[in-house]
Design an enzyme around this catalytic site. Structure first.
Site, PDB file in Angstrom:
ATOM      1  N   CYS B  33       0.647  -1.206  -0.038  1.00 59.42           N
ATOM      2  CA  CYS B  33      -0.019   0.098   0.010  1.00 59.42           C
ATOM      3  C   CYS B  33       0.923   1.460   0.040  1.00 59.42           C
ATOM      4  CB  CYS B  33      -0.959   0.007   1.219  1.00 59.42           C
ATOM      5  SG  CYS B  33       0.129  -0.093   2.691  1.00 59.42           S
ATOM      6  N   ASP B  35       2.927   2.436   2.534  1.00 54.81           N
ATOM      7  CA  ASP B  35       3.148   2.887   3.742  1.00 54.81           C
ATOM      8  C   ASP B  35       4.636   2.654   4.340  1.00 54.81           C
ATOM      9  OD1 ASP B  35       0.650   3.887   3.769  1.00 54.81           O
ATOM     10  OD2 ASP B  35      -0.098   2.210   4.909  1.00 54.81           O
ATOM     11  N   CYS B  58      -1.553   2.864   8.224  1.00 55.38           N
ATOM     12  CA  CYS B  58      -3.148   2.640   8.828  1.00 55.38           C
ATOM     13  C   CYS B  58      -3.259   2.381  10.390  1.00 55.38           C
ATOM     14  CB  CYS B  58      -3.524   1.492   7.874  1.00 55.38           C
ATOM     15  SG  CYS B  58      -2.971   0.003   8.300  1.00 55.38           S
ATOM     16  N   CYS B 102       0.273  -5.444   7.049  1.00 48.67           N
ATOM     17  CA  CYS B 102       0.838  -4.336   7.846  1.00 48.67           C
ATOM     18  C   CYS B 102       1.789  -4.779   8.963  1.00 48.67           C
ATOM     19  CB  CYS B 102      -0.306  -3.443   8.381  1.00 48.67           C
ATOM     20  SG  CYS B 102      -1.606  -3.197   7.098  1.00 48.67           S
TER      21      CYS B 102
END
Ligand code: FES
Lengths: 408, 129
Positions: B33, B35, B58, B102
């Site tokens: 994503c 990040d 996130c 993540c």
């Protein structure tokens, strides 16, 4: 419990009380199938015809035009493009849309491109406004249909439909307009605006979910994509969702009657919201057109932080909002609209979509403007990014930009 | 969609912030994503005496960063290097499937920081295995 405030009307709208009342009799009392000849059936048939009139009045359609009820705007968009493309195949195989369209348009033309059709996605400027010169250039002698949305749900930008329809009409190509986000918010006159087909969603008008409609102008013929008993002029088979259609009709009528009043209310809230947030938070930017935007839409991006984090903090304070961040999309890709407008992937991460509704108040907006800044400060303190440490320092690290850019 | 534990670490993250006198920093980006997580470590006698993080990501990324710093503090380099994304997810009482990547990022950040430290002291990961 904190008060729940819905600033996410683009995702779901509470049905209007009056709409609910109008629908109620059609679940049990008037249960007839409109195709039946008996009185119960005829009662339902009449109710549907009434809803057709209510919906056509919202968009100033003529009584000779058609309103075809569907299961929602996604089906209406599919029907418009597939139905028209298949029906007019012999006239050409080229379809024009824009980069800002909803996925029910983008994925439909992608599907059609596997059936021998071709398409162009006309580019937009930094505000998301379609480049009309590029549109003009995209037209070929094979172009059979142009489909451009009226207002963009995510960033709020309103397209210059009059200009676009002039280009389409000069080339004798019908124009389909996805008016899901704009209907009931800003006036629509399909005749004056030169629109041949137009898609609507009931829930966006404060009607029930699961209902939509496709307007087709007299003389526009499309092929059905659902086959069966020949309901809805033979274009959309399947026993009608009578209560839902009655609800959409009632919602359309209320939306039309209150259009100016609601739009004024929403614009007031929206402008306060945008001004308040931009004043209080630095490195915050408005996405979408500064003036030509939907009355209920504010889309603001915050540098150096990610939108899901903002959203979650806000929801702990009772505010329901959405983000364009890749982290919340099903494909983990950023919003295709923001990318088309030249917003980078990192910047798109911090975008909040705030979509207001009739029931929102200035008080709620004021409270939001109080609650938001400390959240931004807190998340920025956590982020390795800042003015001095821009994201592009890391661009060369193992980023794979190979994901598809679709976002729902 | 998130467990209470995730929300708790997200709203009150542990060991958050820059470490000025860090012995090594692991900077990683999420290929999925986009990040970022930075993990700062302070090491004495091959023990991680202090650890902090900075994260652009996130809620799951923030919560996993926070959790991994908790799990790591006081561990030897060898022990810390064995911490996986599953350890992080388990200690958070689970993560939604779409958010597992993540927790990868947090584990990668930690591993990178350890590798950086070893490199500075003229070693590789094989030397502590
Ligand atoms: S860090 Fe982007 S989805 Fe979690």
């Amino acid at each position: 419990m904190v008060e729940q405030v819905n600033f996410n009307h683009s995702a779901g709208v509470p049905i209007d009380e009056r709409v609910l009342q109008a629908m109620e009799p059609y679940f049990r009392k008037f249960y007839g199938n409109p195709s039946s000849v008996h009185s119960a059936g005829q009662q339902s048939a009449k109710a549907i015809e009434n809803a057709r009139v209510q919906v056509s009045q919202l968009i100033a359609a003529d009584s000779k035009d058609r309103i075809i009820f569907t299961s929602g705007a996604t089906e209406a968009n599919n029907l418009a493009l597939q139905g028209f493309a298949y029906r007019h195949r012999r006239n050409g195989n080229h379809i024009i849309i824009s980069q800002m369209e909803h996925l029910s348009i983008i994925n439909t033309v992608k599907f059609l491109s596997k059936q021998g059709f071709e398409y162009n996605q006309v580019k937009v400027d930094q505000y998301g406004v379609i480049d009309t010169q590029a549109l003009q250039k995209a037209i070929t002698d094979q172009t059979i249909i142009i489909s451009i949305q009226h207002g963009n749900k995510e960033v709020g930008t309103i397209q210059p439909i009059a200009k676009i329809s002039k280009i389409a009409n000069d080339a004798a190509i019908p124009l389909h307009v996805d008016a899901v986000a704009s209907a009931g918010q800003i006036p629509i006159d399909v005749t004056k605006m030169g629109i041949s087909m137009l898609s609507l969603s009931s829930n966006d008008l404060y009607g029930p979910k699961g209902v939509g409609a496709l307007f087709t102008k007299r003389g526009i013929s499309i092929q059905p994509i659902l086959l069966g008993g020949g309901q809805e002029y033979g274009i959309r088979s399947g026993s009608e969702n009578v209560a839902g259609i009655v609800g959409m009709g009632a919602a359309a009528e209320i939306a039309q009657q209150q259009l100016e009043k609601n739009a004024t209310h929403l614009r007031g809230l929206r402008d306060n919201l945008i001004k308040g947030v931009l004043n209080k938070v630095d490195e915050a930017y408005l996405n979408g057109h500064p003036k030509n935007r939907l009355p209920n839409n504010a889309n603001i991006r915050f540098a150096f932080i990610e939108g899901e984090s903002i959203t979650l903090h806000l929801s702990l304070h009772g505010f329901l909002v959405a983000t364009s961040s890749a982290c919340t999309s099903k494909t983990l890709a950023p919003s295709h609209c923001l990318l088309s407008m030249g917003v980078s992937e990192a910047e798109a991460h911090g975008a909040l979509q705030l979509t207001l509704g009739r029931e929102n108040t200035l008080n709620q907006v004021d409270r939001f403007i109080e609650v938001l800044p400390p959240i931004i400060t807190k998340l920025r303190a956590m982020s390795p990014l800042s003015k001095d440490v821009p994201y592009d320092l890391f661009e060369d690290e193992e980023h794979d930009h190979e994901h598809s850019h679709e976002h729902d | 969609m998130y467990t209470q534990k995730v929300i708790e670490h997200f709203t009150t993250p542990r060991n958050m912030g820059e470490m000025e006198d860090a012995d090594a920093i692991g900077k990683v980006g999420n290929p999925v994503c986009g990040d970022l997580i930075w993990i700062y470590i302070k090491v004495k006698d091959d023990v991680i005496t202090d650890i902090t993080f900075k994260t652009f990501g996130c809620a799951a990324a923030i919560a996993t960063s926070s959790m991994i710093t908790e799990l790591t503090k006081g561990k030897t380099l060898k022990e810390a290097y064995q911490i996986t994304r599953n350890d992080v997810a388990e200690n958070l009482e689970g993560l939604p499937p779409i958010k597992m990547h993540c927790s990868n990022l947090a584990a990668d950040g930690l591993h990178k920081a350890i590798e950086e430290y070893l490199e500075k002291t003229g070693r590789t990961i094989d030397d502590i295995k």
